[in-house]
Scaffold this motif. Structure first.
Motif, mmCIF file in Angstrom:
data_model
loop_
_atom_site.group_PDB
_atom_site.id
_atom_site.type_symbol
_atom_site.label_atom_id
_atom_site.label_comp_id
_atom_site.label_asym_id
_atom_site.label_seq_id
_atom_site.Cartn_x
_atom_site.Cartn_y
_atom_site.Cartn_z
ATOM 1 N N GLY A 1 0.341 -0.955 0.152
ATOM 2 C CA GLY A 1 -0.145 -0.647 -0.275
ATOM 3 C C GLY A 1 0.948 0.963 -0.058
ATOM 4 O O GLY A 1 2.282 1.177 0.138
ATOM 5 N N PRO A 2 0.170 2.406 -0.513
ATOM 6 C CA PRO A 2 1.027 3.132 -0.076
ATOM 7 C C PRO A 2 1.225 3.763 1.019
ATOM 8 O O PRO A 2 0.917 3.440 2.291
ATOM 9 N N PRO A 3 2.379 5.048 1.289
ATOM 10 C CA PRO A 3 3.022 5.418 2.808
ATOM 11 C C PRO A 3 2.016 6.206 3.135
ATOM 12 O O PRO A 3 0.590 7.112 2.585
ATOM 13 N N CYS A 4 1.607 6.010 4.649
ATOM 14 C CA CYS A 4 1.593 7.165 5.138
ATOM 15 C C CYS A 4 0.906 8.354 4.767
ATOM 16 O O CYS A 4 0.589 8.874 5.102
ATOM 17 N N VAL A 5 2.632 9.019 5.334
ATOM 18 C CA VAL A 5 2.905 11.004 4.882
ATOM 19 C C VAL A 5 3.207 10.469 3.391
ATOM 20 O O VAL A 5 4.545 9.799 3.795
#
Length: 1198
Positions: A678-682
């Motif tokens: 998944g994409p990074p949180c930031v």
């Protein structure tokens, strides 16, 4: 109504006002002179309502539409008196005298009637008006020039006929021009009349017949034709006819332009008025007879009436005068006339006679007007036009136009004869005078020639035009215009030459040449001053150039500025940009720069960021991590420049944060695994653009060895498939994300153990050849990758791409049989276990040992034979060819040819051989064997070949038909036409100009026609026969000569009768050119009626005049050309088409003989031309196609 010349009322009103005055006027219009004595005044009212006063002494000319004298009102104490002298009536205003009207009262003393709507009243007091502003010029000799108003005749008739009696529309003539011509004609006729009366005692001139009455719209009748109120009066004619009988001759008047001939005007009566207030009548009437009717005249005769006594009438010795009235009915030249007897001494008049109608005869046309110069005339061409004159009862057929050819000697030659009213005279000299005259012709004869007119060809050079003017200026062009020289006539073709000076030291150079009055000069420099001048020229020469005009081109818009650049470091919220001025300012200084900025990379929306003269700007208020585009353009007097190149700027962004460890999707395979994350949180203020996956491989399961870390994926997707892994191994995967700012930190480890895989590739197998056809293959077992090998597969083939499986099993060896000697083979091995099929080993090349050659597979006879056969003959030789067999690794050294009963022939390593010394037309059995250093190969199959028979001998060549362009040759015995499949064929050759024989014909036929030959020329031929056996020898050379060619046929001759010689005709034809130096003569044959043709002429001339033609006989003529050969007899060509000369016709009209000039014979019946035949054939094909289409539509489709 009064204009500048007074018009008068009708005769009815005049009878009521001035009944005692004697006027017998029935012809219109007439000019009346009013004489004003010294000290008196004459006042008239003009059409515009103003009054005009004329003081005496003077004579006032006035025009009467019906010949009557107007009612003239004079002051009290004055009377008007009408006198007639030499046919001219005058109105005198004199002081009243008691003895002026004894025994009665003059109507002039009666109270004046109320003014008529169209008749202005006269004013008695001349002091009320100023003197007239216009004066007459030269109307009467005794008039004072200072009191004579200017004379302007007007169009006085309202009724107009659309056509003349002979169908001609009335021409339009300007009033001033017609009035001037009318006045000159009146003066001329008045002088002639006065001169005739002095010489003949007041009678009519002997050679001038009295004109017939007619109504003219534009000009009045001449004064000399009016006497005692009657046109063409009969005074002095009684002495010519004798005692007791009077006659007169009525002649037709000259036709005026636009007039209606002989028609009675409205309001005109035939009553006769006397000066006696109580007139008395002559009791007896006159019987009128018309005799000797001609085309323009007739004799009128009547018997003098008896003078009865009584009733207060006493016999008087005074002679009687007669008034003859004549009218023209307007159709077919019919006239109506009557006579009236008048006794002037006793104021007696008789009753008019009964009207007698008669019709004049037709005659030749009136002389036409001179031709005039029409538009389209040039320096070498004159276009002449003319109008049709009066045809006098017979339609005009042709016009004869003559000219003096510019010689000026007075002699005239005919230049046109035909029915047209226009003719173009060409090939003239410029600036020259040419005289022309015209005559008209109808069935009655030819009219007199018109007045000679002198016309000049144009020769003037145009005057210098005005300087050119600027219409519109551009950056690289100037639109100029100029005017046509004012002195040049409109019909002249004027051309113009525009010159331009660029101030480069070359002076004026031509820029345009044509007939237009405007030009756009292109390819100029911007913001540059140019000088222009224009000159006009025609066929006569070129004018001087106009004055110089200067014009300047407009400046161009500047070029685009250079691409902006970044100055310094790009900050997250701002950056500094700068640019350079454009390399090309367009000829004007740059006034300002405009900077636009757009957020994003789409460039859809642009905003103004800066406008001013500076070349540097700081863009502020930007968002971090965003893309921007900037562009610049400049402004000057020339306009807006193009946009500069776009500068893209990206503000800095924060790198993204740590990602979650990747996870395995599905079950790991032996050599690949699928991961997802998944994409990074930031995000770091910028979207993630790249993901990077790293792998760290461990050893086999249970081992502790470490491997090097490597990147296995880099991209924007959130999943990937990692391949090239080893089966049964454990791997560790980590992930990191990146944006425009850079990469973020790595994620935690994700360990994955791979499943079992296919075996490893085997090592290269080992091959051992037992014989040329047998080989043994062996190999070693490979690594199994966690699975036991259950099977081996061996592939064998002659090429790597065509190998096939020859063994499948668990053994490690295999024997391959049935191989070819000296042949290369490839071999490879593959291992298989439960996990799958392993890769193939490397392919190993193996070559079998050589052997004896193979058998020859194909033997054939060479059809074409050897290319250069020295002693080759298909009858005694056989050309044998074969395909080389496989040599099985050893080169073929020789071949053995077996002929059966004959001895075998050994040849070298060739594939073709000629077997000689054979019998013609004999069959042979042949087989061939190949040999090499290892031994002899097997024999080929037996092939049967046969020799051909002997070739044929050449036939005898003969010439069966010949002409000046063709020769028909024949050879052998056989039909003229044959099929191409015939065994025996022939080749015909001829010798060319270089002495070489070239082929004319090749085929089975026995005849050939040689075409496109020259006359009287020798040609050499030879022939050869050939068949399946080959080509036979050539024959001996034959020589044939073409004869001379006869002359070509002549076109139909032209036959015309010679003018003034009805018994002579002229036959002319087109000449032919000499034929190769031989002269051409001609033979003319004629036939009268249905007799035989007779030769009437033989010679070299191209025309012949045949005399002695019989009237009312038809003649036929034809012409033949004859070639006079120098060393041979004459050759006659075909005769031309026959031309018929019809008999001459002549016509005699009743009462007068009008001879018609000789005419040419009827046009010959000329044959149809090629174009006419083609058009006829096309029309027939179209009609047939339409019929076929109709039949198909009607019978087939329906």
């Amino acid at each position: 109504m009064w204009q500048k010349v007074a018009k008068f009322q009708a005769a009815e009103y005049f009878r009521k006002a001035l009944s005692p005055i004697v006027f017998d006027v029935c012809f219109s219009p007439q000019v009346i002179l009013v004489q004003v004595n010294p000290g008196e005044a004459f006042t008239i009212r003009r059409e515009d309502g103003q009054f005009q006063c004329i003081t005496g002494p003077a004579q006032v000319p006035m025009m009467s539409p019906n010949g009557s004298v107007p009612p003239i009102y004079v002051p009290p104490g004055y009377v008007s008196q009408i006198i007639e002298e030499n046919g001219v009536r005058r109105v005198l205003v004199l002081p009243q005298q008691p003895e002026f009207h004894p025994g009665g009262h003059s109507p002039l003393h009666h109270p004046p009637p109320p003014p008529h709507a169209h008749l202005p009243a006269f004013i008695p007091h001349p002091a009320m008006l100023p003197p007239p502003p216009h004066l007459y010029t030269g109307m009467a000799g005794d008039m004072s020039s200072q009191y004579i108003p200017q004379y302007h005749p007007a169009h006085i008739y309202s009724e107009q006929d659309s056509h003349s009696p002979h169908g001609r529309p009335p021409p339009f003539v300007h009033r001033d021009e017609r009035a001037s011509k009318t006045y000159e004609r009146l003066q001329k006729k008045l002088k002639e009349r006065q001169g005739g009366e002095r010489g003949g005692g007041g009678g009519q001139m002997k050679d001038s017949p009295p004109p017939s009455p007619q109504k003219s719209r534009g000009s009045p009748p001449s004064m000399d034709s009016i006497y005692n109120g009657v046109v063409g009066g009969g005074k002095g004619l009684e002495a010519e006819l004798g005692q007791g009988q009077t006659s007169t001759t009525a002649k037709q008047m000259d036709k005026e332009p636009g007039g209606k001939e002989g028609q009675w005007p409205e309001g005109c009566a035939t009553d006769t008025y006397f000066s006696n207030p109580e007139p008395r009548l002559i009791p007896s009437c006159v019987t009128l007879q018309v005799t000797d009717i001609q085309a323009k005249g007739a004799v009128l005769s009547w018997v003098a009436p008896s003078r009865a006594e009584g009733e207060g009438v006493s016999p008087s010795p005074e002679p009687l005068s007669y008034d003859v009235s004549i009218s023209y009915s307007g159709k077919d030249g019919k006239y109506t006339t009557m006579v009236l007897a008048v006794c002037s001494g006793q104021c007696l008049r008789g009753s008019p006679s009964e009207a007698v109608a008669f019709t004049t005869r037709s005659c030749e046309p009136d002389p036409p007007g001179p031709p005039r110069k029409a538009s389209g005339s040039k320096s070498s061409t004159l276009v002449l036009q003319w109008k049709a004159p009066c045809d006098n009862g017979s339609k005009i057929q042709n016009y004869t136009l003559q000219w003096d050819e510019g010689k000026g000697t007075g002699g005239y030659e005919q230049c046109y004869y035909g029915p047209q009213k226009q003719y173009r005279v060409t090939k003239l000299s410029p600036a020259s005078r040419y005289s022309f005259r015209l005559a008209a012709k109808n069935d009655m004869g030819i009219s007199e020639f018109s007045e000679t007119v002198d016309l000049y060809t144009s020769c003037s050079v145009p005057s210098p035009p005005l300087p050119p003017e600027l219409v519109k200026a551009g950056v690289t062009w100037l639109c100029l215009t100029w005017q046509r020289p004012s002195t040049s006539p409109k019909e002249d073709d004027i051309f113009y030459s525009l010159e331009m000076d660029e101030d480069e030291g070359y002076g004026f150079q031509p820029s345009y040449d044509g007939d237009e009055l405007s030009c756009t000069v292109k390819n100029l420099h911007r913001s540059t001053n140019y000088k222009f001048r224009v000159a006009a020229y025609n066929t006569e020469g070129k004018s001087n150039p106009s004055q110089v005009a200067e014009f300047t081109t407009c400046p161009d818009r500047p070029g685009g500025p250079c691409r902006p650049v970044i100055r310094g470091r790009v900050l997250p919220n701002s950056f500094r940009m700068a640019w350079e001025p454009p390399k090309d300012n367009g000829g004007a200084e740059v006034t300002k720069y405009v900077v636009e900025i757009s957020e994003g990379l789409s460039g859809v929306s642009w905003e103004l960021a800066y406008s001013g003269p500076a070349m540097e700007h700081v863009c502020e208020g930007l968002k971090p991590g965003h893309s921007y585009q900037t562009r610049v353009y400049c402004m000057s007097e020339g306009g807006q420049s193009p946009l500069s190149e776009t500068l893209q700027v990206q503000t800095p962004a924060v790198p993204p944060g740590q990602c979650q460890p990747p996870r395995v999707v599905g079950k790991p395979k032996a050599r690949e695994v699928q991961l997802r994350w998944g994409p990074p949180c930031v995000g770091g203020g910028s979207p993630v653009s790249v993901y990077s996956v790293e792998v760290c491989g461990a050893g086999p399961q249970g081992s502790t060895g470490q491997e090097e870390v490597r990147e296995v994926y880099q991209g924007s997707e959130v999943d990937c498939t990692v391949g090239s892994l080893l089966p049964g191994r454990t791997y560790s995967f980590r992930l990191r994300a990146a944006n425009k700012a850079g990469y973020g930190p790595l994620s935690e480890h994700c360990e994955v153990t791979m499943g079992p895989g296919a075996p490893e590739p085997c090592k290269a197998p080992h091959i051992t050849c037992k014989s040329p056809t047998v080989a043994v293959v062996s190999w070693e077992a490979p690594a199994c990758n966690g699975g036991v090998v259950s099977e081996y597969r061996v592939e064998w083939g002659a090429a790597q791409g065509t190998m096939q499986v020859c063994f499948s099993g668990a053994s490690l060896t295999h024997e391959v049989k049935g191989l070819l000697p000296a042949t290369n083979y490839f071999c490879r091995v593959q291992a298989v276990n439960v996990a799958g099929v392993g890769l193939f080993s490397e392919a190993v090349l193996c070559q079998t040992p050589p052997s004896v050659p193979a058998a020859v597979s194909s033997v054939h006879e060479e059809e074409d034979g050897p290319p250069t056969p020295p002693l080759y003959s298909p009858s005694t030789c056989l050309a044998v060819g074969w395909e080389p067999p496989c040599d099985h690794g050893a080169e073929i050294s020789s071949y053995l040819i077996d002929l059966g009963e004959r001895q075998s022939i050994s040849v070298g390593p060739v594939t073709k051989y000629i077997i000689q010394h054979l019998q013609p037309d004999t069959s042979y059995r042949i087989r061939i064997q190949a040999l090499n250093n290892l031994g002899s190969g097997p024999f080929s199959h037996t092939f049967k070949l046969k020799t051909k028979p002997l070739p044929p001998q050449p036939p005898r060549l003969e010439c069966t038909a010949f002409s000046h362009q063709t020769l028909r040759l024949k050879w052998g015995d056989g039909p003229a036409k044959a099929t191409p499949s015939d065994a025996l064929q022939y080749q015909l050759q001829t010798e060319d100009k270089r002495g070489r024989f070239v082929s004319l014909y090749r085929g089975p036929c026995h005849t050939h026609k040689v075409q496109r030959l020259n006359e009287c020329t020798s040609y050499m031929f030879r022939i050869q026969a050939f068949n399946e056996a080959g080509q036979g020898p050539f024959s001996t050379v034959y020589t044939f000569t073409t004869p001379r060619s006869p002359p070509a046929p002549i076109k139909a001759p032209r036959v015309e009768r010679v003018e003034d010689m009805s018994s002579v005709c002229e036959v002319s034809w087109e000449p032919l050119l000499p034929m190769k130096g031989d002269p051409i003569i001609y033979t003319v044959q004629s036939m009268m009626g249905n007799s035989e043709y007779k030769q009437v002429y033989k010679g070299s001339a191209t025309s012949y005049q045949m005399p002695g033609l019989q009237p009312n006989s038809e003649y036929r003529f034809r012409v033949c050309a004859i070639r006079q050969c120098q060393d041979a007899p004459e050759l006659s060509g075909p005769y031309s088409p026959t031309v018929t000369l019809s008999p001459q016709r002549s016509e005699l009209s009743a009462g007068s003989v009008s001879s018609v000039g000789p005419r040419a014979g009827a046009d010959p019946a000329r044959p149809l031309t090629d174009e006419q035949w083609a058009a006829l054939i096309i029309m027939l094909c179209a009609v047939i196609s339409i019929l076929i289409a109709f039949i198909i539509q009607y019978f087939v489709i329906k």
